[in-house]
Design a protein around this motif. Structure first.
Motif, mmCIF file in Angstrom:
data_model
loop_
_atom_site.group_PDB
_atom_site.id
_atom_site.type_symbol
_atom_site.label_atom_id
_atom_site.label_comp_id
_atom_site.label_asym_id
_atom_site.label_seq_id
_atom_site.Cartn_x
_atom_site.Cartn_y
_atom_site.Cartn_z
ATOM 1 N N THR A 268 0.819 -0.925 0.035
ATOM 2 C CA THR A 268 0.155 0.151 0.159
ATOM 3 C C THR A 268 0.535 1.475 -0.009
ATOM 4 O OG1 THR A 268 -1.713 -0.817 1.017
ATOM 5 C CG2 THR A 268 -1.988 1.151 1.394
ATOM 6 N N THR A 269 0.279 2.485 -0.632
ATOM 7 C CA THR A 269 1.274 3.364 -0.989
ATOM 8 C C THR A 269 0.695 5.106 -0.579
ATOM 9 O OG1 THR A 269 0.049 3.747 -2.871
ATOM 10 C CG2 THR A 269 1.912 2.080 -3.389
ATOM 11 N N GLU A 270 0.961 5.963 0.023
ATOM 12 C CA GLU A 270 0.764 6.640 0.075
ATOM 13 C C GLU A 270 -0.417 7.893 -0.772
ATOM 14 O OE1 GLU A 270 1.937 11.519 1.114
ATOM 15 O OE2 GLU A 270 3.739 9.397 1.908
ATOM 16 N N GLU A 271 0.072 7.014 -1.912
ATOM 17 C CA GLU A 271 -1.015 7.821 -2.675
ATOM 18 C C GLU A 271 -2.608 7.570 -2.968
ATOM 19 O OE1 GLU A 271 2.197 7.498 -3.596
ATOM 20 O OE2 GLU A 271 2.733 8.899 -4.193
ATOM 21 N N GLN A 272 -2.308 5.652 -2.208
ATOM 22 C CA GLN A 272 -3.710 4.900 -2.444
ATOM 23 C C GLN A 272 -4.577 5.426 -1.159
ATOM 24 O OE1 GLN A 272 -1.181 1.357 -2.646
ATOM 25 N NE2 GLN A 272 -3.426 0.193 -3.838
ATOM 26 N N ILE A 273 -3.939 6.101 -0.219
ATOM 27 C CA ILE A 273 -4.709 7.083 0.847
ATOM 28 C C ILE A 273 -5.366 8.696 0.643
ATOM 29 C CG2 ILE A 273 -4.118 8.248 2.947
ATOM 30 C CD1 ILE A 273 -1.964 5.410 3.888
ATOM 31 N N ARG A 274 -5.143 9.501 0.275
ATOM 32 C CA ARG A 274 -4.645 10.613 -0.550
ATOM 33 C C ARG A 274 -5.583 10.703 -1.698
ATOM 34 N NH1 ARG A 274 -2.020 13.650 3.154
ATOM 35 N NH2 ARG A 274 -1.251 15.609 1.110
ATOM 36 N N LEU B 184 -1.755 9.157 7.463
ATOM 37 C CA LEU B 184 -2.810 10.331 7.554
ATOM 38 C C LEU B 184 -3.040 11.001 8.840
ATOM 39 C CD1 LEU B 184 -4.763 6.211 8.542
ATOM 40 C CD2 LEU B 184 -5.774 7.459 7.192
ATOM 41 N N ILE B 185 -1.534 11.764 9.544
ATOM 42 C CA ILE B 185 -1.574 11.995 10.847
ATOM 43 C C ILE B 185 -2.335 13.114 10.160
ATOM 44 C CG2 ILE B 185 -0.092 12.993 11.907
ATOM 45 C CD1 ILE B 185 1.261 11.034 12.505
ATOM 46 N N SER B 186 -2.135 14.029 9.221
ATOM 47 C CA SER B 186 -2.755 15.048 8.891
ATOM 48 C C SER B 186 -4.157 15.154 8.472
ATOM 49 C CB SER B 186 -1.559 16.294 7.822
ATOM 50 O OG SER B 186 -2.383 15.159 6.495
ATOM 51 N N ILE B 187 -4.577 14.512 7.978
ATOM 52 C CA ILE B 187 -6.217 14.426 7.563
ATOM 53 C C ILE B 187 -6.687 14.444 8.592
ATOM 54 C CG2 ILE B 187 -7.886 12.492 6.407
ATOM 55 C CD1 ILE B 187 -5.689 11.552 4.166
ATOM 56 N N LEU B 188 -6.292 13.644 9.905
ATOM 57 C CA LEU B 188 -7.118 12.849 10.970
ATOM 58 C C LEU B 188 -7.001 14.399 11.529
ATOM 59 C CD1 LEU B 188 -6.408 9.366 12.032
ATOM 60 C CD2 LEU B 188 -8.350 10.045 10.568
ATOM 61 N N VAL C 243 -6.962 17.280 2.685
ATOM 62 C CA VAL C 243 -5.988 16.771 1.831
ATOM 63 C C VAL C 243 -5.200 18.200 1.073
ATOM 64 C CG1 VAL C 243 -5.927 15.364 -0.089
ATOM 65 C CG2 VAL C 243 -7.421 14.701 2.331
ATOM 66 N N SER C 244 -4.445 18.515 1.552
ATOM 67 C CA SER C 244 -3.692 18.822 0.624
ATOM 68 C C SER C 244 -3.217 18.653 -0.684
ATOM 69 C CB SER C 244 -2.229 19.614 1.208
ATOM 70 O OG SER C 244 -1.859 20.253 0.632
ATOM 71 N N ILE C 245 -3.823 19.436 -1.743
ATOM 72 C CA ILE C 245 -3.561 19.486 -3.552
ATOM 73 C C ILE C 245 -2.412 19.816 -4.632
ATOM 74 C CG2 ILE C 245 -4.498 18.238 -5.587
ATOM 75 C CD1 ILE C 245 -7.348 18.166 -3.889
ATOM 76 N N PRO C 246 -1.958 20.343 -3.533
ATOM 77 C CA PRO C 246 -0.484 21.272 -4.079
ATOM 78 C C PRO C 246 -0.592 21.694 -5.646
ATOM 79 C CG PRO C 246 0.576 19.657 -3.035
ATOM 80 C CD PRO C 246 -0.562 19.402 -2.936
ATOM 81 N N LEU D 184 -2.562 21.727 -7.606
ATOM 82 C CA LEU D 184 -4.099 22.391 -8.184
ATOM 83 C C LEU D 184 -3.712 23.143 -7.213
ATOM 84 C CD1 LEU D 184 -6.959 19.245 -8.440
ATOM 85 C CD2 LEU D 184 -5.004 20.290 -10.665
ATOM 86 N N GLY D 185 -3.458 23.451 -6.414
ATOM 87 C CA GLY D 185 -3.090 24.878 -5.852
ATOM 88 C C GLY D 185 -4.252 25.397 -4.992
ATOM 89 N N ARG D 186 -4.559 23.715 -3.890
ATOM 90 C CA ARG D 186 -5.774 24.177 -3.174
ATOM 91 C C ARG D 186 -6.142 23.328 -2.377
ATOM 92 N NH1 ARG D 186 -10.194 20.612 -5.211
ATOM 93 N NH2 ARG D 186 -9.392 19.829 -7.187
ATOM 94 N N GLU D 187 -7.168 22.900 -1.368
ATOM 95 C CA GLU D 187 -7.215 22.318 -0.428
ATOM 96 C C GLU D 187 -8.092 21.264 -0.283
ATOM 97 O OE1 GLU D 187 -5.783 23.539 3.572
ATOM 98 O OE2 GLU D 187 -3.454 23.096 3.192
ATOM 99 N N MET D 188 -8.577 20.505 0.193
ATOM 100 C CA MET D 188 -9.887 19.749 -0.347
ATOM 101 C C MET D 188 -10.821 19.494 1.373
ATOM 102 S SD MET D 188 -12.368 17.490 -0.257
ATOM 103 C CE MET D 188 -12.018 16.135 0.764
ATOM 104 N N PRO D 189 -11.559 20.036 1.894
ATOM 105 C CA PRO D 189 -11.661 19.753 3.747
ATOM 106 C C PRO D 189 -12.931 18.959 3.153
ATOM 107 C CG PRO D 189 -13.098 21.794 2.496
ATOM 108 C CD PRO D 189 -11.734 21.204 1.179
ATOM 109 N N ALA D 190 -13.016 18.256 4.791
ATOM 110 C CA ALA D 190 -13.554 17.350 4.750
ATOM 111 C C ALA D 190 -15.218 17.689 5.281
ATOM 112 C CB ALA D 190 -13.435 16.345 6.483
ATOM 113 N N ALA D 191 -16.071 17.484 4.669
ATOM 114 C CA ALA D 191 -17.232 17.597 4.760
ATOM 115 C C ALA D 191 -17.838 16.901 6.049
ATOM 116 C CB ALA D 191 -18.535 17.317 4.345
ATOM 117 N N ARG D 192 -18.608 17.452 6.954
ATOM 118 C CA ARG D 192 -19.248 16.898 8.495
ATOM 119 C C ARG D 192 -20.252 15.510 8.510
ATOM 120 N NH1 ARG D 192 -19.839 20.891 12.106
ATOM 121 N NH2 ARG D 192 -21.671 19.106 13.150
#
Length: 365
Positions: free
Chosen positions: A117-123, A172-176, A181-184, A186-194
């Motif tokens: 399992t790779t980091e890409e599969q998590i992000r 997972l640390i930064s996600i939790l 999730v930072s997507i450099p 594309l110059g943006r971040e994707m915040p988690a919905a409630r």
């Protein structure tokens, strides 16, 4: 998916398998529902542990300590993720799937942890053909199950998290922590919905396990799922799951009698604990873990043998074949352990065990 399509599926996800129960609970559920949840916490508990929803019988999905289930559900109401750990066969994955089905209605967002399992599969990862052709874009982005759960405010499942390399786990640390999730590229971040959370599982007895970092553990609420506390509980679990699996696979053999289930569970518990049920004699353990899940698999396999090559009723020869495969994992060591158990324990149990002893002895050579 139509009813006809569902009948041709080998294994339905829990939200499909128990759709009628979930619908009944939704209709009867008068309590408030947290953001992103399709049921209230109390209704989720009823779905997991069993009960009634109007005239609909809600079958128990987890037979064990109810308080542990309450803690698991309460954890998913907070900002902490949930980690279920335990020995093989303690229903970690089954509980994870059914919690997700009850809360979010979609248990399909799963990462299966392996050494590869790779980091890409998590992000996230990229469609490299599109990436080369037009550069980074939303169309070229391949979203991981966790990414999709964050977008929708759902729950992602991470099976066997401790099988992944430590540096991959730590993605997972930064996600939790940040719930983004930072997507450099594309110059943006994707915040988690409630409603977003993660339910992870870890096997305490698996080989090749990587220790989770303290930083990652702090992001989880950890619940240890114990092996069935007593023989009656384990017999109930085995009987229930054998009935469900045999129906799903349309096995035409008769379900095993209670006496057969009890004998299998007795053998497995004694080989696990290293002691006979009466506490009078020590038993050598096998090289592998003999779990409740193995007992379920053994009995469904015995049903398949009886249906295809026997009378349709499980015989001692069918059980002996399953026991041989479940117990003798290391040919050199386990064959001797099994022979000692047969001669020193099973042989002395009298006439009710004699035919099973003879069949097992013949199979073990």
């Amino acid at each position: 998916m139509t009813k006809h399509d569902e009948q041709n599926v080998l294994r339905l996800p829990s939200e499909k398998l128990y759709s009628e129960e979930l619908e009944a609970l939704k209709n009867m559920d008068k309590d408030s529902r947290p953001a992103g949840w399709q049921l209230s916490p109390k209704a989720v508990l009823t779905y997991i542990t069993g009960g009634k929803a109007g005239d609909t019988e809600i079958t128990p999905k987890y037979i064990g300590n109810k308080r542990l289930v309450e803690i698991a559900i309460a954890t998913l109401l907070t900002d902490r993720a949930l980690l279920l750990i335990g020995e093989p066969g303690t229903a970690k994955s089954w509980l994870s799937e059914n919690l997700t089905a009850a809360i979010h209605g979609d248990s399909s967002k799963v990462i299966q942890g392996t050494a590869g399992t790779t980091e890409e599969q998590i992000r996230y990862s990229w469609n490299y053909a599109m990436l080369l052709a037009q550069g980074p874009s939303d169309q070229a982005l391949i979203k991981s199950p966790i990414f999709r759960a964050m977008e929708m405010g759902g729950i992602a499942r991470f099976e066997e998290i401790s099988r992944c390399a430590s540096e991959v786990q730590d993605a997972l640390i930064s996600i939790l922590s940040e719930k983004t999730v930072s997507i450099p590229e594309l110059g943006r971040e994707m915040p988690a919905a409630r409603g977003f959370s993660i339910i992870a599982t870890a096997n305490t007895r698996d080989r090749g396990v990587n220790e989770m970092s303290a930083a990652l553990k702090r992001r989880f609420n950890i619940i240890v799922l114990p092996a069935p506390a007593d023989i009656e509980t384990e017999v109930d679990i085995v009987r229930k799951r054998v009935g469900e699996i045999s129906a799903n696979y349309a096995l035409t053999a008769s379900l095993p009698e209670d006496d057969v289930v009890r004998k299998i569970v007795t053998i497995f518990r004694e080989l696990r604990s290293g002691m006979t049920m009466d506490g009078k004699e020590k038993v050598k353990p096998t090289s592998g873990v003999i779990s409740t899940a193995e007992a379920i698999s053994l009995l469904t396999g015995s049903m398949a043998l009886a249906a295809s090559f026997g009378s349709g009723t499980i015989q001692e020869e069918d059980i002996a074949a399953g026991l041989q495969g479940a117990i003798v994992k290391d040919e050199e060591k386990d064959r001797l352990v099994w022979k000692e158990y047969l001669d020193n324990v099973m042989k002395k149990r009298g006439s009710s065990w004699r035919s099973l002893y003879n069949a097992c002895s013949e199979m073990n050579g």
